[in-house]
Write a protein that holds these residues in place. Sequence first.
Motif, short mmCIF file in Angstrom:
data_model
loop_
_atom_site.label_atom_id
_atom_site.label_comp_id
_atom_site.label_asym_id
_atom_site.label_seq_id
_atom_site.Cartn_x
_atom_site.Cartn_y
_atom_site.Cartn_z
N VAL A 108 45.62 -15.56 -54.11
CA VAL A 108 44.24 -15.15 -54.41
C VAL A 108 44.17 -13.80 -55.10
O VAL A 108 43.11 -13.40 -55.58
CB VAL A 108 43.37 -15.14 -53.13
N GLY A 109 45.30 -13.08 -55.15
CA GLY A 109 45.29 -11.79 -55.82
C GLY A 109 46.69 -11.25 -56.02
O GLY A 109 47.65 -11.72 -55.42
N ARG A 110 46.75 -10.26 -56.91
CA ARG A 110 48.03 -9.59 -57.20
C ARG A 110 47.77 -8.09 -57.17
O ARG A 110 46.86 -7.60 -57.85
CB ARG A 110 48.53 -10.01 -58.58
N VAL A 111 48.56 -7.37 -56.38
CA VAL A 111 48.41 -5.92 -56.29
C VAL A 111 48.98 -5.30 -57.55
O VAL A 111 50.14 -5.54 -57.90
CB VAL A 111 49.12 -5.36 -55.04
N ARG A 112 48.17 -4.51 -58.23
CA ARG A 112 48.62 -3.86 -59.46
C ARG A 112 49.20 -2.48 -59.19
O ARG A 112 50.23 -2.13 -59.74
CB ARG A 112 47.47 -3.76 -60.46
N ARG A 113 48.52 -1.69 -58.34
CA ARG A 113 48.99 -0.33 -58.10
C ARG A 113 48.21 0.30 -56.96
O ARG A 113 47.21 -0.24 -56.51
CB ARG A 113 48.85 0.52 -59.35
N ALA A 114 48.68 1.47 -56.52
CA ALA A 114 47.95 2.26 -55.53
C ALA A 114 46.79 2.95 -56.23
O ALA A 114 46.82 3.18 -57.44
CB ALA A 114 48.88 3.29 -54.90
N HIS A 115 45.77 3.28 -55.45
CA HIS A 115 44.60 3.97 -56.00
C HIS A 115 44.21 5.08 -55.04
O HIS A 115 43.88 4.83 -53.88
CB HIS A 115 43.43 2.99 -56.16
#
Length: 170
Positions: free
Chosen positions: A2-9
């Motif tokens: 359902v999703g893909r982690v791109r980066r920390a924020h």
Amino acid sequence: MVGRVRRAHGLRGELVVESTTDAPDAIFAPGRRVFAGTSDGDVAQGQPELRILRSSPFKGGWIIAFEGIDDRTSAEKWRDRTLLLPEEEVEPPAEGEVFIHDLVGMSVVGPTGDTVGEVIEVFELPQGLVFEVRREARKPVMLPFDGQTVVSVDPERRVIHIDPVEGLLD
């Protein structure tokens, strides 16, 4: 998936997540849970389920805070990981639609009814979906999953009918 982690924020452990679902408002609602996956989309071994604390839309994706990911150092470890849900917890596909992962293993048939091959992989690129087709005695071919190439998908028979532009299969 359902999703893909791109980066920390930021500094508080929030993550920028690319949604791969048609219902991100429901899937990423506070209080919901998702499961950690590997970068390949498999269920991660020994990883706990993740509970969503808060979420908000952000530049075509989402910023999500999860219980237990409290700082940037912890959040950095999640880059390129996937977020998963059991299929029975996701809205079923509408008539004439299929889940992306269901395309793998489908037969691909050309405009004259000839078998082109079998889908062995699906890639989500910025330009759209592309599927890799294994062909007998020939190199695999990459085909765009678009309205110009794909004529129809029959999920019951597990067949994708294509009409590729001239030269695409050469």
